[in-house]
Scaffold this active site. Structure first.
Site: not given
Length: 468
Positions: A319-321
Site C-alpha cells: 500500500w505504501h508504494g
C-alpha cells in the site's frame, strides 16, 4: 496544492471558509464538494475525471447492492464487480509499471511502458470508498442516497490526500448534522497552526540533514553520520505526517467535522505492536477491520495467524508504494509482531521491560532505512555502515558539522515527539489565567509567522506521504 503552502493558507482556505459560512445549510456540503474538487484539480486537473468517475460509479453500485440486498447472489456479484473496479483502478495507476518491470525481469521480456502518473491521494480515497462499499454490503451502514453527501465523504479536502482514513460509519451523522461553533473553529485554527509548525519548522529542517547525508557516498560515511542521518529521518517522517494529520483534524474542526486522531506519540511505544497502534492509527484500524479480522484474526491456530499477519503486512507494505523495499519493510514489521505474539511480548512486559522502548526504537529506526532507501542492496549497505560492518570511521567532519549546527533542533524534535511538551501545553491552557492565555496565543502567532517566513524563502517543502 499542499496545506503547508502560502497559496493554500492565504488564498484557498480563507475564500473557502468565507463561502462555506455564508452558504445556506443545505448548500454547505455542496460548497465543500466544489472546494475539494478545486483543491484536488489544482495540481492534477486531468485526474479529477478519475475521482468524479469513482464518485458516480460507487454511488450507483452501492445503491444497486442495497436494493438487491434480499437477493444475495445478485448483491454479491455487484459487490465483487465494485471491489474489482476500485482495486483495478488503484492497481493500474499505482502498480502497473511495477508489475511490468517484474515480468520483464522474471521472463526476460522487454516490455516498455510509459510512466503512469500516480493520482494524488488515490490510496487514501480508494480505501475510504472500499470501507463504505463493504459496510453497505454487510448492512453495517445505510446506503447514502444523496450524491453530494457521498461526494463530500470521498473528496473532503482536509483529509483527501493523506488521511486520516475516515470510515463512512464514523462520519455519516456529521455529513448531515455536524455542529459548528466559534469555540470549535478556534480549536481548529490552533490545531492547524501546531501541525503547520511541526511540518514546516521541524520536519522540513530536520529533513535536510537526512537528504544531505543520504546523498553522500556510503563508503565516505562514518558510523555516527549514518546514525545521525536515519535518526533525522525518523523525526522528519513523524513530524511531517503527524503535522499533516494535525492540520487535517484542525481543518475538519473549522468546518464542523471531527476526525479521529491518527498519531499517539508512537516513539514512546514499548513494543512494535504498540508502535503500530500509535502510528497511522486510521490505516492500522482499516487493515485490522477489513482484512485481519475477516481472515480470522487471532482466533485461529498459530500457522493461520502467521498467514493472516503475512497477508496484512505484505499489503501494508505494498500500500505504501510499488517497490520491493516497501514490501520488505511491511514484512519486516510483521515478523517482529509475530514474534511478540508468540513469545517476545511476554518478555517485553517482564524481564526485558527496562529495554522495551529501546528495542522498539531500534527496530523502527532500522525499518525506516528500508522505507526510504528504495534499493534493498543500498539499504543493507547503509545498515552495515551503521553497525560498523564496512570498516567506515566512527566519526567524521560530516557528523560534527550536522550535529553541532542542528543540536537544538534535534533536541526540540526529540522532546516534541514525546508527550512532555503536549502535557505542559495542556496544563497551561487549563489554568485559564489571562497572562497564560495571552502567552499561548502569542506563541501560536509566532509559529504561524515563522512558518510563513520559512515558506516564503524555503524551496525544500516536500510531503512524504503524497507519493502514497
Amino acid at each position: 496544492m499542499v496545506f503547508s503552502s502560502l497559496i493554500f493558507i492565504f488564498l484557498f482556505l480563507p475564500i473557502t471558509i468565507f463561502l462555506y459560512y455564508i452558504s445556506p445549510k443545505k448548500l454547505k456540503n455542496l460548497t465543500i464538494l466544489i472546494a475539494s474538487l478545486i483543491f484536488y484539480a489544482w495540481g492534477e486537473p486531468i485526474c479529477i475525471l478519475l475521482m468524479v468517475f469513482s464518485i458516480i460509479l460507487n454511488y450507483i453500485m452501492t445503491l444497486f447492492i442495497h436494493n438487491f440486498r434480499y437477493n444475495k447472489n445478485i448483491s454479491r456479484n455487484i459487490f465483487i464487480v465494485t471491489l474489482a473496479i476500485n482495486l483495478g483502478m488503484l492497481a493500474f495507476f499505482k502498480y502497473f509499471s511495477f508489475i511490468i518491470d517484474n515480468l520483464n525481469m522474471l521472463l526476460g521480456l522487454n516490455i516498455i511502458v510509459e510512466k503512469i502518473p500516480l493520482p494524488m491521494g488515490i490510496s487514501f480515497y480508494t480505501f475510504q470508498i472500499l470501507s463504505y462499499v463493504i459496510d453497505v454490503y454487510l448492512d453495517k451502514v445505510e446506503v447514502q442516497r444523496n450524491i453530494i453527501n457521498f461526494g463530500v465523504y470521498v473528496t473532503m479536502f482536509p483529509q483527501l490526500v493523506a488521511g486520516p482514513i475516515v470510515k463512512y460509519s464514523d462520519i455519516n451523522y456529521q455529513l448531515k448534522n455536524r455542529k459548528r461553533s466559534l469555540y470549535k473553529f478556534s480549536e481548529g485554527i490552533e490545531r492547524f497552526i501546531i501541525g503547520l509548525g511541526k511540518k514546516v519548522l521541524i520536519a522540513n529542517n530536520i529533513g535536510i540533514i537526512w537528504t544531505n547525508i543520504k546523498s553522500l557516498d556510503i563508503s565516505s560515511l562514518s558510523i555516527l553520520s549514518s546514525w545521525l542521518g536515519i535518526i533525522a529521518f525518523t523525526l522528519q517522517i513523524y513530524f511531517d505526517f503527524s503535522g499533516y494529520s494535525d492540520m487535517a483534524i484542525g481543518l475538519g474542526k473549522m468546518f464542523g467535522f471531527e476526525f479521529m486522531e491518527n498519531f499517539n506519540y508512537p516513539y514512546i511505544a514499548k513494543s512494535v505492536s504498540e508502535f503500530w497502534r500509535r502510528w497511522h492509527i486510521s490505516l492500522g484500524q482499516w487493515f485490522r477491520e477489513y482484512i485481519y479480522i475477516p481472515l480470522g484474526g487471532n482466533r485461529v491456530n498459530l500457522i493461520t495467524q502467521f498467514r493472516n499477519l503475512f497477508i496484512v503486512w505484505f499489503t501494508t507494505g505494498l500500500w505504501h508504494g510499488a517497490s520491493w523495499n516497501f514490501v520488505f519493510w511491511g514484512l519486516y514489521f510483521g515478523f517482529f509482531i509475530f514474534l511478540e505474539k508468540i513469545f517476545l511480548g511476554r518478555f517485553l512486559k517482564g524481564p526485558l521491560k527496562f529495554i522495551s522502548n529501546l528495542y522498539t526504537i531500534l527496530v523502527v529506526i532500522i525499518g525506516w532505512v528500508f522505507f526510504d532507501i528504495d534499493k534493498l542492496g543500498l539499504a543493507f549497505s547503509y545498515l552495515k555502515v551503521m553497525f560498523g560492518f564496512k570498516g567506515n570511521p566512527f566519526i567524521d567532519k560530516t557528523f560534527i558539522y550536522y550535529f553541532y549546527t542542528n543540536f537544538f533542533l534535534l533536541i526540540i524534535g526529540i522532546l516534541c515527539a514525546t508527550p512532555l511538551v503536549s502535557e505542559l501545553y495542556t496544563k497551561l491552557k487549563q489554568t485559564r489565567n489571562f497572562k497564560v492565555v495571552l502567552f499561548i496565543n502569542l506563541t501560536l502567532c509566532a509559529i504561524l509567522f515563522l512558518s510563513t517566513a520559512y515558506l516564503v524563502n524555503q524551496s525544500f517543502n516536500p510531503f512524504l506521504y503524497f507519493r502514497f
